[in-house]
Design an enzyme around this catalytic site. Sequence first.
Site: not given
Length: 379
Positions: A130, A133, A165, A248
């Site tokens: 994903q 950020s 991640s 999340e």
Amino acid sequence: MQQLDNFVKLAKEFLDTHAEHRPDGFPDAMFAQFRPIADPEAWQQRCVAWQRLLYDHGFAGLTWPREVGGRALPSAYALAWSDLESEYDLPRGLFGVTLEMVGPTLLSVGTPEQKRHCEAILRGEEVWCQLFSEPGAGSDLAGVSTRATRTANGWRVTGQKVWTSEARHAQFGYLLARSDPEQPRHRGLTAFVVDMNSPGIDVRPLRQMTGGASFSEVFFDDVDLPPEAILGEVGGGWAVAMTTLGFERFSSFGRSLGRLVRQASVLGWSNGIARETFLDAVIEQRALAAFEAATHQRILAGVPPGPETALAKLATGTVVTKLADAVAETLGTRLSRREAGLDDWRLVLLSAPAFHIAGGTDEIVKTMIAERVLGLPKG
């Protein structure tokens, strides 16, 4: 109810056959992304093999549609499986983002072609990351500056992402980029599906203070994407991202933290201050477990999770930090030595700050709760 009981019986038989039962073991599902991994490639192979085993035996994608390889079962089955498998020693971490966030997002807003990735995900053939950020836009997601510019053949992406991640293991990424800098912050964003092997993508792992390296920074240097890479609508990236973050921000760590509390209870607690902090953590953990149990019951009754479920994220950070503080006060300098049996407690202590940052800082989550749950005015 009998069908669910039969499912639990079969699931337990499967887990007993293929994994070690450790009901009071360290809750590695919570801390897997922070743990150092001696051989990342071997770990990846174990995770992939386990996911394929789940798929072959009908325990992958329990609530996902049948057309993508799921079983289309009610949420009660997924919750029962989650409670059960948390008590076993399993390969964890590689598919967390892929299964819990990316897959549900593809099912919610993806095109038929994009949804076809979901079966490959369930089979363990695709790992996704994903790409949200950035160095200047973490919890303030609307501030992303990675640019996606239209070209004659699609889009061209330039920018940087960070704290991604499992990016080094991912075949695909789910990217949020600024497609129209002239629009207000939330309206100028578009989500994309990215082949992580595309020319111009550079993935650099980041070493954490725990010794783990599950996060990476990802650089995009004029990366070309086809028109069909758009996930959702052009300019609709914010809505897609909010769909993802809804998956999340509801944690279900209450039971796992109960295992951690039980392990900590044998440390002695002769220090009065540390004992009081530990007891505070025990009380917070039991309150969190009760809150999550009530939320699960509402889900089973057909009520989707609302913004109030973000309280679980705040409570999780509170419990982990109080427990880490109490353990640090009790064990003291022993934690700095290579003493057998203390590696898990060092991991808890060093990873505790992350639970107040990942998935939105505490401040962001509190603001969301104030506005969307309590109805307080903005500003």
